[in-house]
Each structure stands twice: as C-alpha cells, then as structure tokens.
Design a protein around this motif. Structure first.
Motif, mmCIF file in Angstrom:
data_model
loop_
_atom_site.group_PDB
_atom_site.id
_atom_site.type_symbol
_atom_site.label_atom_id
_atom_site.label_comp_id
_atom_site.label_asym_id
_atom_site.label_seq_id
_atom_site.Cartn_x
_atom_site.Cartn_y
_atom_site.Cartn_z
ATOM 1 N N GLU A 193 0.859 -1.183 0.000
ATOM 2 C CA GLU A 193 0.000 0.000 0.000
ATOM 3 C C GLU A 193 0.896 1.233 0.000
ATOM 4 O O GLU A 193 2.030 1.176 0.481
ATOM 5 C CB GLU A 193 -0.920 0.030 1.222
ATOM 6 C CG GLU A 193 -1.966 -1.069 1.262
ATOM 7 C CD GLU A 193 -2.882 -0.895 2.462
ATOM 8 O OE1 GLU A 193 -3.930 -0.229 2.325
ATOM 9 O OE2 GLU A 193 -2.533 -1.398 3.545
ATOM 10 N N ALA A 194 0.351 2.345 -0.510
ATOM 11 C CA ALA A 194 1.171 3.562 -0.583
ATOM 12 C C ALA A 194 0.302 4.805 -0.478
ATOM 13 O O ALA A 194 -0.826 4.846 -0.971
ATOM 14 C CB ALA A 194 1.953 3.597 -1.889
ATOM 15 N N ALA A 195 0.842 5.814 0.181
ATOM 16 C CA ALA A 195 0.253 7.149 0.203
ATOM 17 C C ALA A 195 1.392 8.146 0.043
ATOM 18 O O ALA A 195 2.519 7.892 0.490
ATOM 19 C CB ALA A 195 -0.498 7.399 1.506
ATOM 20 N N VAL A 196 1.086 9.263 -0.596
ATOM 21 C CA VAL A 196 2.110 10.276 -0.853
ATOM 22 C C VAL A 196 1.616 11.623 -0.342
ATOM 23 O O VAL A 196 0.474 12.009 -0.581
ATOM 24 C CB VAL A 196 2.437 10.358 -2.356
ATOM 25 C CG1 VAL A 196 3.275 11.595 -2.661
ATOM 26 C CG2 VAL A 196 3.171 9.101 -2.805
ATOM 27 N N THR A 197 2.486 12.320 0.376
ATOM 28 C CA THR A 197 2.178 13.654 0.874
ATOM 29 C C THR A 197 3.374 14.564 0.576
ATOM 30 O O THR A 197 4.409 14.114 0.088
ATOM 31 C CB THR A 197 1.911 13.645 2.394
ATOM 32 O OG1 THR A 197 3.080 13.169 3.081
ATOM 33 C CG2 THR A 197 0.731 12.752 2.746
ATOM 34 N N GLY A 198 3.211 15.835 0.887
ATOM 35 C CA GLY A 198 4.321 16.773 0.772
ATOM 36 C C GLY A 198 4.664 17.342 2.131
ATOM 37 O O GLY A 198 3.809 17.411 3.022
#
Length: 509
Positions: free
Chosen positions: A437-442
């Motif tokens: 699973e993956a999530a991307v933020t800044g």
C-alpha cells in the motif's frame, strides 16, 4: 427523484426489488411496506434514518421519498459528538430504525418510529420509484407518480430529498441538501453511460449513509425497475455467489477491489463469477492501476471508474461502450459541464495534454442546493458564474478522459517549481513488488518548497524497499522531479469507513 406510483394491477408487482441476505421484497411488497410508513412520516418535516445495511433502511428512504420528506441518513458508526452535531444541525423530528436496534443517547430526544417489514405480504400493488417524466420499463410511458396511501405532496424538482453530511475533514460535517432533481438526473445520466436497464441486478456491500451506497446502490436499481442484492457485509464469497446466480453489476470501493485482486489467484470461482458480470464499477476513491491490471488479467474484465462527491453526485464515468482505461474516471456525464482551473479559481486550463494540473469545477443539474444552515460555506463553494469548486485536482488526456491526481488540500505538491499530483506517484509506487500500500504527501523543504514523502506498507516488513530503490522506480516511470525524497515504512494506512486514506492522520514526526 422521486415520484412514486402505486398500481394494484401493475405488471411489475412481483418483480424482485430488494434483497438483503435471506430477506427480500418484491416491488409489490415494497409498495405495501413503504406506503403506510410514508403516510406516517408525511407531516414530520425532516426525518433521520438509522442507516444500517438492512432492508429497513432502504424501505425508510423509499418511504421518505414517497412522502416528500427530506431524510437524513445517519452513520451508525458515528461518535456521540458527531451525531449530536448532525441532529442539532438538521433538526429532525423522528428517527426511523429497525425494530430492536439500540440507538445512542444522542438520539434520545427524537421520537422513534420502528420500520416494520412484514415477512410475507400478500399484495399485487406496484411501486415505481423513478421520477417525473421518466419512462417505465413496462410501458415505455412517462410516470407522473402518486403515493399509495396519501394525497400527492406538493413536490417540485427542487424539493429536498436527502440531507447527506460530509466527512467533516476540515471542521464539523456539513449537511449537503440534495434535491430530487439531482438524484433523478444523476441516475438517468448513469443509465446512459452504463447502459443500465431494468434487466440489471446489482450486487454491493456498501454502507447506506452516503451517496455511493444509498443513491447509486439502492435508488439506482429501483429507478430502472431492476433489483439490488446487498451483501450486508462485503465478502468475496458473497460476490462469487451473487454474480454466479444471475447478478449483472458490482459496485465497490478500492479496498473491496483490492481484496478481490488479492483473492483471485487462489479462487477460480471468483474469477469465473466476475467474468460473467456485465459491469464492474469502482468509486469513492482512485482504484490503483496495479489492482486494475490484476483483476483484468485474472478475469478478462476491466473495472470502470466514476467520479462524484456528496455535493455533486456523479460528474464523470468511463462509459460501458467506451475504453475502460485504468487510472481514469472517464468523461463528463450527460448534462454535466466540467472545467479545470488554475489556482486563482477563474483562469481556465485549456490544455488536454495529460500533464497540466488544474482544479475540477463542475456545473449542472446534478449539484446539491446548499449546505444546510451554512450560507457562507455555500457561497464560498461556488464561483460567481455558478461552478462548484470540487477541490479535486486533475489532468485531461487528449481525448477528454479525466485523470484525478489528488485533493487540492492534501495531494497537490509544489516541488521545485512543478505542480505534482500525489495520485500518479502512488500508482507508480504500487507497481513496485515490494509495496503493498502507498500514500504520498508533501512536507516543507527549504530548497524545493515541498519535498515528496512516501508512506509505504511493505509487502515484506522484514525487507522493505529503500528510499533510493523507490525513488529510482518512480523516476523511471514518471519523471525525476516526481520521485519521493523521504520514505516512511508503516504497518497500515489510516482509512475511513469508505476506505479512503486519511492523509491528515499521517504524521511527519
């Protein structure tokens, strides 16, 4: 949505309408059950519905539509504070619930009405939950509609049908007032896009307190004169059973399709059942391309995606007769205008290059009327020329297909002079075999403005992929400026009831 018609000699009275587990109602039984309830609540003003995934919830909402009374679906998993806010804000006079259901103290002040669904109803009554001017499958003629046991209420297309509360990620939940017009036009537009007819049998296991599960999943089949089989609780075995026994459509959210993709290699019966389906539809969040491909490879069928939200109902979809392209939500539905704008909210993005990011704004008869008791929030949500600001960021391909790259508030990353959508990086990361699973933020970066941060649930926690490995992987698939600079390995991503990743719960500490 929705006028209703009762016809004691109706040809569709014995057609199956609703099935929840081993309990079901024909259209005649639905009429005989919902019509007296409609008479009971007709003078109630607003009603709350304790929206468990049961036959009673479906009957309650149909009764409210018959009576012309706005219904407020309540999430049974809501906490006391949230429930208290919703009840105070919407001010219902009654709460409808299945007999024997224990309700929380937040509802103590409301008069309770138990929804009685008789086990065996001997009736030939017919109910047609479609809408003014729609054509019935039986006759092909418009149905103007009258309730079975009450005088027709004074209804217009703008009459509120539902008040559905948003998730409240940036404050207390807001009640989106959804008129009958929006429900009718959305469901008819989807009928066009999906070639949806009364012959279709829909399977889903979604909650019934939101747009996807309730409006699309319950009212959609009823408007077409078809039927719905609700699983109660989503299980792949239930999907196999229902699709093997004549169901034609499946609605789900990405977490459900992810479970299907994980199960398929060891479950040939599931693969065979899915291959029989006419339409597999995913919504509420983006379905990772990796899961698209695994399902297609195992079944020969492609999942199609649509895009909507509480305030707009459905805006776009991949059409049943169109190209089922993974990673897109298709084209605008009939009657829906869609544009992308720059950050100022007024400059229109003209590019159809698959790269230029803009905020989606929509306009059309599918939109809500207002946020209940929130005139300032309502005014802020719309531009001066009537476009609704969705807060979703997207690009458009040369042929008009829309690809959503994330939310403006949490998924638009400005790094090194580029505007980058988190969604495409997440899809790239999910193509890596070491990423489950993956999530991307800044996060702030003195040099870049923002640096890209990846939150990874590794396939093998004992041997997770390194930041360099993942950065190179993304750079090869997308572009060097889109590679993650920081990687966090975690055990699970925080998700809400609909399976959406709650990025605000991810901490950079």
């Amino acid at each position: 949505m929705t006028e209703a018609q009762a016809d004691p000699d109706g040809p569709g009275a014995r057609r199956p309408a609703l099935r929840f587990g081993d309990r079901s109602l024909t259209y005649g039984e639905l009429a005989a059950t919902a019509s007296p309830l409609a008479a009971r609540v007709a003078e109630a003003g607003r009603i709350a519905v304790w929206a468990t995934p049961t036959l009673e919830t479906a009957v309650a909402v149909v009764a409210a539509l018959l009576a012309g009374v706005p219904a407020v679906p309540l999430n049974p998993k809501s906490g006391e504070s949230e429930l208290g806010h919703i009840v105070s804000d919407s001010a219902p006079t009654l709460v409808l619930a299945a007999p024997g259901t224990q309700l929380p103290p937040a509802l103590d002040a409301l008069e309770r009405v138990d929804i009685t669904v008789a086990a065996d109803i001997d009736t030939d009554a017919d109910i047609d939950v479609r809408g003014t001017g729609s054509a019935t499958p039986a006759t092909g003629t418009p149905s103007t509609g009258t309730p079975a046991t009450t005088e027709p209420p004074c209804l217009t297309p703008e009459t509120p049908a539902l008040i559905v509360y948003t998730s409240g990620t940036t404050g207390p939940p807001k009640g989106a007032v959804i008129p009958r017009r929006a429900i009718a036009t959305t469901l008819d537009a989807l009928a066009d896009a999906w070639q949806w007819t009364g012959d279709d049998v829909l399977v889903h296991g979604l909650p019934l307190f939101h747009v996807h599960g309730l409006i699309l999943g319950i009212l959609g089949p009823l408007r077409r004169g078809g039927s719905v089989r609700h699983l109660g609780r989503f299980e792949t075995a239930g999907v196999t059973r229902e699709l093997s026994e004549g169901a034609t459509m499946l609605f789900g959210v990405p977490t459900m399709y992810h479970r299907i993709a994980e199960t398929l290699p060891d479950d040939p019966a599931l693969a065979k059942a899915l291959a029989r389906a006419r339409l597999l539809v995913s919504g509420s969040a983006a379905l990772p391309v990796h899961d698209h491909e695994r399902i297609a490879q195992a079944t020969g069928r492609r999942v199609i995606e649509r895009y909507g939200m509480t305030e707009t109902l459905m805006n776009t979809s991949v059409r049943a007769d169109g190209e089922p392209r993974a990673g897109t939500v298709g084209v605008p539905l009939p009657g829906v205008e869609l544009r992308l704008t720059e950050e100022d909210g007024t400059t229109v993005v003209e590019a159809y290059d698959g790269e230029t990011v803009g905020e989606i704004q929509v306009r059309g008869p599918n939109l809500f009327t207002e946020y209940l008791n929130r005139p300032e929030a309502t005014a802020t949500a719309f531009t001066e020329d009537g476009w609704f600001r969705t807060g979703d960021m997207a690009v458009r391909d040369p042929d008009g297909y829309v690809r959503i790259v994330g939310r403006k508030a949490t998924d638009l990353i400005k790094s090194g002079g580029y505007k980058i959508g988190a969604g495409e990086i997440e899809n790239a990361l999910l193509e890596h075999p070491g990423v489950r699973e993956a999530a991307v933020t800044g996060e702030p970066d003195a040099d870049l403005g923002e640096r890209i941060v990846a939150w990874i649930v590794p396939t093998d926690p004992q041997s997770p992929p390194s930041v360099d490995e993942l950065a190179d992987h993304v750079a090869r698939r997308l572009a060097p400026h889109k590679r993650p600079r920081v990687v966090h390995h975690i055990n699970a991503l925080p998700r809400n009831d609909m399976g959406k990743i709650m990025k605000r719960a991810l901490s950079h500490d």
